[in-house]
Design an enzyme around this catalytic site. Sequence first.
Site: not given
Length: 350
Positions: A141, A170, A194, A263, A338, A340
Amino acid sequence: DMAVRHYTLDFNLSTAVDPASTVSGLLSIFHEQELTETIHDTDGHGYLATFVGKNGRFVVLRVHSQGLVTVDLQFYEDDDIAQLDNVRAYTGLLFLPTLKLIRLPALLRGAKVDRYWPTADGRLIEYDIDKVVYEEDSEYQNIKILHSQQYGNILVLDGDVNLAESDSAYTQAITGSGKENYAGKEVLILGGGDGGILAELVKQKPKMITMKVIDGCKKYMRKTCGDILDNLKGDCYQVIQDCVPLLKKYVQEGRTFDYVINDLTAIPISTSPEEDSTWEFLRLILDLSIKVLHPSGKYFTQGNSANLTEALNLFEERLGRLSCPVDFRKEVVCVPSYLEQWVFYTAWKK
């Protein structure tokens, strides 16, 4: 690189306002700014004109038959902002006595640092991003880490905002919201590159955590991962390279884990054919994860935006069709960067 500021003004004409006088008033404002117009044929559907001025200034004026008036102004970023503000102010003053004027903030197009990213449910968000601190194309990616004044460094994978240094909500949600005891437990983290999940769990001294990392995060996401990624192996964790072959190996060996935390990826946002490969990957990970889950273990994963009910329902249907029957519950959490509500799932064997 030269960036362009794109301003928009919208308003609706009342039945008492003459469209011709509206156009005339706007033309006088644009002419004062030395903008030259070109009128376009709309085949009877209102009025359309474009204006070009010095320094590359460009304006589009559209008066729709239904009474909606839109004005788009495009100016280069280093142009005279005061003069541009005069155009916007004069346009507003022309109509403020009788009309509700909507002024949208400027879009900055073509800047060195892209600050616009879509939410999962298709809304455009402008972040306060001021620099790119890291970027690379890995085998899997495109990886970017961007700096935000509000959220700290933000990890972006293939154009999707993944996690910011502000997003401890999160990490808490995908590890059980503080309700689980990981001490002495075997934990498998799928993704989590991460380092935030790992850094949180090692505090409880689990028996062993197995996971994969993203190289840039150990340097540029320190508020999320601390120093846990400085070493690829510790007393209670080890880092692996590719989780799918390892999952298959664990299934063959009959190895199980007390917790599996997925994740890797969010649920696809649609059920269209182009998303089939992502859904298939998700099904594979789900099936393998449940197979390596201890009979009393728990499986945690993120879902997607709470607004994407069709995709979430499809995921829940797939949970019900696994080779091993499971029960599940979900939790809705606000993840700061986010902008949201985000859904998280916990599943366990029946």
